[in-house]
Design a protein around this motif. Structure first.
Motif, PDB file in Angstrom:
ATOM      1  N   LYS A  21       0.820  -1.217   0.000  1.00 38.54           N
ATOM      2  CA  LYS A  21       0.000   0.000   0.000  1.00 38.54           C
ATOM      3  C   LYS A  21       0.851   1.264   0.000  1.00 38.54           C
ATOM      4  O   LYS A  21       0.403   2.318  -0.447  1.00 38.54           O
ATOM      5  CB  LYS A  21      -0.915   0.019   1.240  1.00 38.54           C
ATOM      6  N   LEU A  22       2.072   1.144   0.544  1.00 38.53           N
ATOM      7  CA  LEU A  22       2.939   2.312   0.661  1.00 38.53           C
ATOM      8  C   LEU A  22       4.363   1.930   0.305  1.00 38.53           C
ATOM      9  O   LEU A  22       4.939   1.010   0.887  1.00 38.53           O
ATOM     10  CB  LEU A  22       2.891   2.873   2.087  1.00 38.53           C
ATOM     11  N   MET A  23       4.939   2.640  -0.675  1.00 42.69           N
ATOM     12  CA  MET A  23       6.345   2.486  -1.043  1.00 42.69           C
ATOM     13  C   MET A  23       7.044   3.809  -0.787  1.00 42.69           C
ATOM     14  O   MET A  23       6.565   4.856  -1.213  1.00 42.69           O
ATOM     15  CB  MET A  23       6.489   2.112  -2.518  1.00 42.69           C
ATOM     16  N   ILE A  24       8.178   3.751  -0.084  1.00 39.43           N
ATOM     17  CA  ILE A  24       8.921   4.962   0.247  1.00 39.43           C
ATOM     18  C   ILE A  24      10.302   4.883  -0.398  1.00 39.43           C
ATOM     19  O   ILE A  24      11.058   3.942  -0.145  1.00 39.43           O
ATOM     20  CB  ILE A  24       9.074   5.125   1.775  1.00 39.43           C
ATOM     21  N   PHE A  25      10.622   5.850  -1.227  1.00 35.41           N
ATOM     22  CA  PHE A  25      11.948   5.932  -1.837  1.00 35.41           C
ATOM     23  C   PHE A  25      12.760   6.979  -1.083  1.00 35.41           C
ATOM     24  O   PHE A  25      12.304   8.114  -0.906  1.00 35.41           O
ATOM     25  CB  PHE A  25      11.840   6.309  -3.315  1.00 35.41           C
ATOM     26  N   GLY A  26      13.963   6.600  -0.650  1.00 40.75           N
ATOM     27  CA  GLY A  26      14.778   7.547   0.115  1.00 40.75           C
ATOM     28  C   GLY A  26      16.253   7.365  -0.142  1.00 40.75           C
ATOM     29  O   GLY A  26      16.693   6.343  -0.667  1.00 40.75           O
ATOM     30  N   GLY A  27      17.035   8.357   0.255  1.00 44.26           N
ATOM     31  CA  GLY A  27      18.480   8.316   0.082  1.00 44.26           C
ATOM     32  C   GLY A  27      19.042   9.722   0.029  1.00 44.26           C
ATOM     33  O   GLY A  27      18.335  10.713   0.231  1.00 44.26           O
ATOM     34  N   LYS A  28      20.315   9.795  -0.258  1.00 37.48           N
ATOM     35  CA  LYS A  28      21.001  11.085  -0.330  1.00 37.48           C
ATOM     36  C   LYS A  28      20.445  11.916  -1.488  1.00 37.48           C
ATOM     37  O   LYS A  28      19.974  11.372  -2.488  1.00 37.48           O
ATOM     38  CB  LYS A  28      22.505  10.862  -0.533  1.00 37.48           C
ATOM     39  N   GLY A  29      20.490  13.232  -1.360  1.00 40.30           N
ATOM     40  CA  GLY A  29      20.035  14.096  -2.435  1.00 40.30           C
ATOM     41  C   GLY A  29      20.823  13.868  -3.716  1.00 40.30           C
ATOM     42  O   GLY A  29      22.038  13.675  -3.668  1.00 40.30           O
ATOM     43  N   GLY A  30      20.137  13.857  -4.852  1.00 42.51           N
ATOM     44  CA  GLY A  30      20.804  13.733  -6.137  1.00 42.51           C
ATOM     45  C   GLY A  30      21.086  12.316  -6.586  1.00 42.51           C
ATOM     46  O   GLY A  30      21.786  12.108  -7.579  1.00 42.51           O
ATOM     47  N   THR A  31      20.535  11.314  -5.893  1.00 47.95           N
ATOM     48  CA  THR A  31      20.788   9.920  -6.283  1.00 47.95           C
ATOM     49  C   THR A  31      19.754   9.382  -7.261  1.00 47.95           C
ATOM     50  O   THR A  31      19.941   8.299  -7.811  1.00 47.95           O
ATOM     51  CB  THR A  31      20.830   8.996  -5.051  1.00 47.95           C
ATOM     52  N   GLY A  32      18.673  10.116  -7.472  1.00 45.62           N
ATOM     53  CA  GLY A  32      17.650   9.665  -8.413  1.00 45.62           C
ATOM     54  C   GLY A  32      16.407   9.092  -7.758  1.00 45.62           C
ATOM     55  O   GLY A  32      15.691   8.297  -8.368  1.00 45.62           O
ATOM     56  N   LYS A  33      16.125   9.485  -6.502  1.00 49.31           N
ATOM     57  CA  LYS A  33      14.936   8.989  -5.804  1.00 49.31           C
ATOM     58  C   LYS A  33      13.657   9.316  -6.566  1.00 49.31           C
ATOM     59  O   LYS A  33      12.782   8.464  -6.741  1.00 49.31           O
ATOM     60  CB  LYS A  33      14.846   9.604  -4.398  1.00 49.31           C
ATOM     61  N   THR A  79      18.318  12.248   2.982  1.00 48.88           N
ATOM     62  CA  THR A  79      18.330  11.300   4.096  1.00 48.88           C
ATOM     63  C   THR A  79      18.052  11.927   5.460  1.00 48.88           C
ATOM     64  O   THR A  79      17.204  11.447   6.202  1.00 48.88           O
ATOM     65  CB  THR A  79      19.697  10.582   4.154  1.00 48.88           C
ATOM     66  N   GLY A  80      18.786  12.986   5.815  1.00 49.35           N
ATOM     67  CA  GLY A  80      18.640  13.563   7.144  1.00 49.35           C
ATOM     68  C   GLY A  80      17.214  13.979   7.436  1.00 49.35           C
ATOM     69  O   GLY A  80      16.657  13.683   8.500  1.00 49.35           O
ATOM     70  N   HIS A  81      16.590  14.648   6.477  1.00 52.11           N
ATOM     71  CA  HIS A  81      15.205  15.093   6.627  1.00 52.11           C
ATOM     72  C   HIS A  81      14.273  13.893   6.737  1.00 52.11           C
ATOM     73  O   HIS A  81      13.321  13.898   7.531  1.00 52.11           O
ATOM     74  CB  HIS A  81      14.830  15.956   5.420  1.00 52.11           C
ATOM     75  N   THR A  82      14.532  12.860   5.956  1.00 50.30           N
ATOM     76  CA  THR A  82      13.678  11.668   5.974  1.00 50.30           C
ATOM     77  C   THR A  82      13.754  10.960   7.318  1.00 50.30           C
ATOM     78  O   THR A  82      12.736  10.502   7.847  1.00 50.30           O
ATOM     79  CB  THR A  82      14.098  10.692   4.855  1.00 50.30           C
ATOM     80  N   TYR A 126      27.596   5.817   2.472  1.00 47.70           N
ATOM     81  CA  TYR A 126      27.537   6.083   3.914  1.00 47.70           C
ATOM     82  C   TYR A 126      26.120   6.458   4.350  1.00 47.70           C
ATOM     83  O   TYR A 126      25.630   5.994   5.386  1.00 47.70           O
ATOM     84  CB  TYR A 126      28.519   7.203   4.251  1.00 47.70           C
ATOM     85  N   GLU A 127      25.453   7.277   3.533  1.00 42.93           N
ATOM     86  CA  GLU A 127      24.080   7.690   3.849  1.00 42.93           C
ATOM     87  C   GLU A 127      23.143   6.481   3.885  1.00 42.93           C
ATOM     88  O   GLU A 127      22.288   6.364   4.767  1.00 42.93           O
ATOM     89  CB  GLU A 127      23.581   8.700   2.814  1.00 42.93           C
ATOM     90  N   ILE A 128      23.302   5.571   2.911  1.00 45.32           N
ATOM     91  CA  ILE A 128      22.424   4.408   2.860  1.00 45.32           C
ATOM     92  C   ILE A 128      22.672   3.479   4.046  1.00 45.32           C
ATOM     93  O   ILE A 128      21.747   2.869   4.581  1.00 45.32           O
ATOM     94  CB  ILE A 128      22.613   3.653   1.517  1.00 45.32           C
ATOM     95  N   GLU A 129      23.922   3.376   4.478  1.00 44.97           N
ATOM     96  CA  GLU A 129      24.214   2.605   5.693  1.00 44.97           C
ATOM     97  C   GLU A 129      23.421   3.148   6.878  1.00 44.97           C
ATOM     98  O   GLU A 129      22.813   2.393   7.650  1.00 44.97           O
ATOM     99  CB  GLU A 129      25.710   2.668   6.005  1.00 44.97           C
ATOM    100  N   LYS A 130      23.420   4.463   7.024  1.00 50.98           N
ATOM    101  CA  LYS A 130      22.670   5.091   8.118  1.00 50.98           C
ATOM    102  C   LYS A 130      21.181   4.833   7.971  1.00 50.98           C
ATOM    103  O   LYS A 130      20.486   4.558   8.948  1.00 50.98           O
ATOM    104  CB  LYS A 130      22.939   6.603   8.145  1.00 50.98           C
ATOM    105  N   LYS A 166      28.732  -4.609   1.589  1.00 53.38           N
ATOM    106  CA  LYS A 166      28.008  -4.065   2.741  1.00 53.38           C
ATOM    107  C   LYS A 166      26.520  -4.421   2.717  1.00 53.38           C
ATOM    108  O   LYS A 166      25.889  -4.522   3.768  1.00 53.38           O
ATOM    109  CB  LYS A 166      28.169  -2.542   2.794  1.00 53.38           C
ATOM    110  N   PHE A 167      25.966  -4.604   1.518  1.00 48.31           N
ATOM    111  CA  PHE A 167      24.528  -4.843   1.411  1.00 48.31           C
ATOM    112  C   PHE A 167      24.237  -6.197   0.767  1.00 48.31           C
ATOM    113  O   PHE A 167      23.303  -6.340  -0.008  1.00 48.31           O
ATOM    114  CB  PHE A 167      23.874  -3.711   0.617  1.00 48.31           C
TER     115      PHE A 167
END
Length: 365
Positions: free
Chosen positions: A26-38, A164-167, A245-249, A296-297
């Motif tokens: 029902k809900l998909m959330i795309f997130g990550g660092k700015g400029g990655t293509g979310k 990321t930080g805002h999310t 690093y952002e995705i690790e967080k 890492k992933f």
């Protein structure tokens, strides 16, 4: 025009999103660092699902204060639900506007709670009302999304988040909002005690109803985010150190909130040999970061997307992107590129002028 400039041969970009296998999503959330293509991933997913599931009503919502949803679809979208195509809608949430609506709707009852539970005078109550709502504008955005799911007008909400930080702040706010409602309830406890002492009993009123409704909204949001049958978070990264690093967080934080992650999209992967010296250098540099991502992933489904030689914008390019993303076709690697015979030299930089000024504060934006 693109075909006239390049001759193509197929190359395989491995992996495919597995969230399509969940019919209950029902809900998909795309997130990550700015400029990655979310935003590109979110809008391309909507385009693909709309085509393959025409019976589904899909809405793509942006919570990023710097919205790019309309840019991606190449149409104007604002803080109103806007048709994009037959069964797709878009919405760029204005959290500040939602907060003003919330205050206008609940100002009277909130002032009454503050007045009952404190010894504040009218000016103190005014300050309490204005300053005791940290992050509430962002909570309103999440509650708006949960309400859209509750009424059932849309079968799937695709959320395009801020960097990321805002999310991460956004995802932590329901917990903080619970604490805020608890404080308001403690203020009411004084009033309830006085009423029971002086009158012998306490009769619930609109203040109690308001607090109950707030807590129910927050609980609904928390349950929605942690529902592994209905919700999935899709991190989007690129093979660069800060993005990894952002995705690790992100992944660590999502585990804390019990939000499901199955697939990670790796954008701008350079594969194959195009014969371009610049591309070869970039490819060699990014190889080590791709190895780092894979190490890492390793527990996640890695979906690798190529670096496109043009901007993904509008239905045609979003459709092409989505077909590669979901494995309907292979990416065709450019093998011959028209090279300019002459490139104008760069003009001399003028940033050195800053050093001549006695500045105390410099802002890069």
């Amino acid at each position: 025009m693109r075909k006239s400039l390049v001759e193509k041969e197929p190359t395989q970009i491995r992996g495919m999103p597995n969230f399509l296998a969940n019919p209950n999503l029902k809900l998909m959330i795309f997130g990550g660092k700015g400029g990655t293509g979310k935003t590109t991933c979110a809008t391309a997913t909507a385009v693909y699902l709309a085509k393959n599931h025409p019976e589904k009503r899909i809405i793509v919502i942006s919570t990023d204060p710097a919205h790019s949803l309309g840019d991606s679809f190449n149409i104007a979208i604002g803080n109103k639900i806007t048709p994009v195509k037959e069964n797709v809608w878009g919405l760029e949430i204005d959290a500040d506007e939602l907060l003003e609506e919330y205050k206008a709707r609940n100002e009277e009852v909130m002032r009454k709670i503050a007045d009952r539970g404190t010894y504040f005078d009218e000016e103190d109550v005014e300050n309490f009302f204005d300053k005791s709502l940290p992050g509430l504008d962002e909570v309103m955005a999440i509650i708006r999304i949960a309400n859209l799911l509750k009424v059932g007008e849309y079968d799937l909400i695709i959320l395009d988040t801020a960097p990321t930080g805002h999310t991460m702040v956004l995802l932590s706010l329901p917990q903080k909002m619970e604490q805020w409602v608890h404080i308001m309830d403690m203020l009411m406890a004084k009033h309830r005690y006085l009423m029971k002492t002086m009158v012998g009993r306490y009769k619930r009123d609109e203040c109690d109803e308001f607090l109950d409704s707030q807590m129910n909204d927050i609980k609904r949001v928390r349950l929605l985010l942690a529902n592994d049958r209905n919700t999935e978070f899709v991190p989007v990264t690129i093979p660069e150190p800060m993005s990894i690093y952002e995705i690790e967080k992100v992944v660590k934080t999502l585990k804390k909130y019990r939000i499901i992650v199955n697939s990670i999209i790796v954008n701008r992967v350079i594969e194959g040999d195009s014969g371009c010296p610049f591309c070869q250098a970039r490819r060699q540099e990014r190889k080590k970061y791709m190895r780092e991502i894979e190490e890492k992933f390793t527990l996640y489904n890695l979906v690798k997307m190529p670096l496109f030689p043009y901007q993904i914008r509008g239905m045609e390019s979003l459709t092409e992107y989505s077909q590669i993303l979901f494995g309907e076709r292979e990416y065709a690697l450019p093998t011959k590129v028209e090279v300019l015979s002459q490139v104008a030299p760069l003009t001399k930089g003028k940033l050195s002028n800053i050093l001549e000024k006695k500045l105390k504060f410099v802002i890069f934006g």
